[in-house]
Motif scaffolding. Sequence first.
Motif, PDB file in Angstrom:
ATOM      1  N   GLY A  80       0.686  -1.084   0.004  1.00  0.00           N
ATOM      2  CA  GLY A  80       0.039   0.118   0.118  1.00  0.00           C
ATOM      3  C   GLY A  80       0.896   1.229   0.054  1.00  0.00           C
ATOM      4  O   GLY A  80       0.010   2.440  -0.159  1.00  0.00           O
ATOM      5  N   GLY A  81       2.157   1.161   0.016  1.00  0.00           N
ATOM      6  CA  GLY A  81       3.095   2.241   0.116  1.00  0.00           C
ATOM      7  C   GLY A  81       3.997   2.740  -0.885  1.00  0.00           C
ATOM      8  O   GLY A  81       3.420   2.542  -1.945  1.00  0.00           O
ATOM      9  N   LEU A  82       4.966   3.431  -0.567  1.00  0.00           N
ATOM     10  CA  LEU A  82       5.788   4.034  -1.619  1.00  0.00           C
ATOM     11  C   LEU A  82       6.470   3.084  -2.466  1.00  0.00           C
ATOM     12  O   LEU A  82       6.632   3.101  -3.635  1.00  0.00           O
ATOM     13  CB  LEU A  82       6.825   5.044  -0.824  1.00  0.00           C
ATOM     14  CG  LEU A  82       6.313   5.961   0.099  1.00  0.00           C
ATOM     15  CD1 LEU A  82       7.378   6.434   0.932  1.00  0.00           C
ATOM     16  CD2 LEU A  82       5.936   7.047  -0.815  1.00  0.00           C
ATOM     17  N   ALA A  83       6.858   1.928  -2.242  1.00  0.00           N
ATOM     18  CA  ALA A  83       7.461   0.955  -2.882  1.00  0.00           C
ATOM     19  C   ALA A  83       6.883   0.381  -3.936  1.00  0.00           C
ATOM     20  O   ALA A  83       7.188   0.288  -5.108  1.00  0.00           O
ATOM     21  CB  ALA A  83       8.179  -0.547  -2.030  1.00  0.00           C
ATOM     22  N   GLY A  84       5.528   0.002  -3.687  1.00  0.00           N
ATOM     23  CA  GLY A  84       4.625  -0.171  -4.849  1.00  0.00           C
ATOM     24  C   GLY A  84       4.008   0.768  -5.855  1.00  0.00           C
ATOM     25  O   GLY A  84       4.094   0.601  -6.825  1.00  0.00           O
ATOM     26  N   GLN A  85       3.948   1.927  -5.357  1.00  0.00           N
ATOM     27  CA  GLN A  85       3.901   3.149  -6.213  1.00  0.00           C
ATOM     28  C   GLN A  85       4.939   3.474  -6.916  1.00  0.00           C
ATOM     29  O   GLN A  85       4.650   3.763  -8.153  1.00  0.00           O
ATOM     30  CB  GLN A  85       3.676   4.234  -5.121  1.00  0.00           C
ATOM     31  CG  GLN A  85       2.163   4.098  -4.489  1.00  0.00           C
ATOM     32  CD  GLN A  85       2.212   5.303  -3.170  1.00  0.00           C
ATOM     33  OE1 GLN A  85       2.605   6.503  -3.603  1.00  0.00           O
ATOM     34  NE2 GLN A  85       1.859   4.864  -2.130  1.00  0.00           N
ATOM     35  N   ALA A  86       6.111   3.094  -6.798  1.00  0.00           N
ATOM     36  CA  ALA A  86       7.408   3.359  -7.583  1.00  0.00           C
ATOM     37  C   ALA A  86       7.367   2.255  -8.630  1.00  0.00           C
ATOM     38  O   ALA A  86       7.829   2.553  -9.809  1.00  0.00           O
ATOM     39  CB  ALA A  86       8.465   3.041  -6.684  1.00  0.00           C
ATOM     40  N   LEU A  87       6.993   1.082  -8.443  1.00  0.00           N
ATOM     41  CA  LEU A  87       6.631   0.029  -9.373  1.00  0.00           C
ATOM     42  C   LEU A  87       5.964   0.944 -10.505  1.00  0.00           C
ATOM     43  O   LEU A  87       6.498   0.667 -11.836  1.00  0.00           O
ATOM     44  CB  LEU A  87       6.139  -1.155  -8.934  1.00  0.00           C
ATOM     45  CG  LEU A  87       7.124  -2.115  -8.096  1.00  0.00           C
ATOM     46  CD1 LEU A  87       6.267  -3.268  -7.741  1.00  0.00           C
ATOM     47  CD2 LEU A  87       7.971  -2.511  -8.998  1.00  0.00           C
ATOM     48  N   PHE A  88       4.843   1.321 -10.310  1.00  0.00           N
ATOM     49  CA  PHE A  88       4.048   1.771 -11.542  1.00  0.00           C
ATOM     50  C   PHE A  88       4.705   3.114 -12.220  1.00  0.00           C
ATOM     51  O   PHE A  88       4.709   2.824 -13.447  1.00  0.00           O
ATOM     52  CB  PHE A  88       2.417   2.291 -10.879  1.00  0.00           C
ATOM     53  CG  PHE A  88       1.925   3.248 -12.109  1.00  0.00           C
ATOM     54  CD1 PHE A  88       1.269   2.584 -13.226  1.00  0.00           C
ATOM     55  CD2 PHE A  88       1.921   4.606 -12.047  1.00  0.00           C
ATOM     56  CE1 PHE A  88       0.531   3.212 -14.167  1.00  0.00           C
ATOM     57  CE2 PHE A  88       1.305   5.281 -12.990  1.00  0.00           C
ATOM     58  CZ  PHE A  88       0.659   4.590 -14.065  1.00  0.00           C
ATOM     59  N   CYS A  89       5.229   3.869 -11.496  1.00  0.00           N
ATOM     60  CA  CYS A  89       5.848   4.860 -11.983  1.00  0.00           C
ATOM     61  C   CYS A  89       6.971   4.493 -12.782  1.00  0.00           C
ATOM     62  O   CYS A  89       7.334   4.987 -14.140  1.00  0.00           O
ATOM     63  CB  CYS A  89       6.471   5.927 -11.147  1.00  0.00           C
ATOM     64  SG  CYS A  89       5.027   6.881 -10.089  1.00  0.00           S
TER      65      CYS A  89
END
Length: 444
Positions: A47-56
């Motif tokens: 739910g946090g930053l590491a997963g958001q980095a994957l999309f970007c």
Amino acid sequence: MSWKVLADAGLVARVEPVLEAIYGVLEGSRWLPVGDLPPSRQPSLAGGLAGQALFCAYYGHARGRPDAEETALALLEQSLVAAAEQPLAGGLYGGFSGVGWAVEHLAGRCYEAGEDATADSEQEIVAFLEGGAADFPWELIQGLSGLALYLLERPRPARPALLRVVDALEASARADERGLYWFTPAEWVPEPQREDSPAGQMNLGVAHGITGVLGLLACLELAGLGDPRLRHLSEGAVSWLLAHRLPAGGSSRVPAWIAVGREPEPTRTAWCYGDPGAAAVLSLAAAAFHRPDWQAEALELGRLAARRPISEVRALDAGLCHGSAGLCHLFNRLWQASGDAELETAAIAWLERTLALRVEGEGLAGFRTWEVRLDRPARWMSDPGFLTGIAGTGLALLAATSELEPAWDRLLLASGPASALRWRELEPPALEAEPVLTLEEARP
């Protein structure tokens, strides 16, 4: 395998502004201070930053957007900083091994690998495995299977540690006349299920159950661990899973769990529990162990799930775990592997459903997540994350509209370490003159 675009040109054009809106939300948060982190600013993969980095990172590369790759690196570094400043469990989806997985997955793909930022976490895992892994949950989300998946993402996986995982899985496996399974005692049962499983359960899901263990065993085989126990454990697990299928014609063939002393019941159609997630893992295991009979079972299971009307499937939101984008991606992955027209049709239908769930001005980038928790009433919420939020939804939409293979779905056990990402082969010309950033250079 060459990854193919699922959608036609018109559908791709409709998806593009949605991807841009998702990126806009995640990019806007990269400059916020770490400070006292709200849930969306936690370091985790789920739910946090590491997963958001994957999309970007995937969005930046697939669409020739250096700014998105820079955002990915900024979010990744913030995730590392946040992980260092607060105590984290070891689990893959909510703990430090998930942050490490994201760092390793993107190393050499959108940033230049330098100092090993996750070496300490590997050493911690190795020490833990040597000290008493047999008393630790064996599941994917927060247990041994997830820790092993992180180790497999590293360029030189620690073979002794992976063998320790196999030791623990072998020691904890139970046998009956139908095959091998892993028992979940009551204290390991996910909290929402404890009322139904007061004496424990046999969990059949990917997220917390036996199917997830099967997926890990397949990944270890594909990685070349070379341990004959992998085949033995996998054959026993597949035999047990297939023996406990529900009668055809219901809402699912694979139950979520079998509580001690109770009959199994149908469950949702999803990744975490149900037929699509089981079909994807069974397909992976078939490839790993060269079992065409398993591939046939996976294809039939996927087709049955594909035939269920959207109106009868309990997918209230768009997330990967149990939402419409997750179903789109699983059917897409199965179609890419098989070429089956029925699975292709289902993947496109669930892509259309994902776009239909978007309401401009609501939630994040038009998407809301239906959250069910024991400590408060169920509610609609804004979720930027990978597992149930817009980062995961965006990755599924991108996989349907890009030739870039979605190797991020190793996290779902839908692909294995032998799936080549071909990242640089598809590098857009716009990126050729751009320098490769390091994590330090990408600091906000």
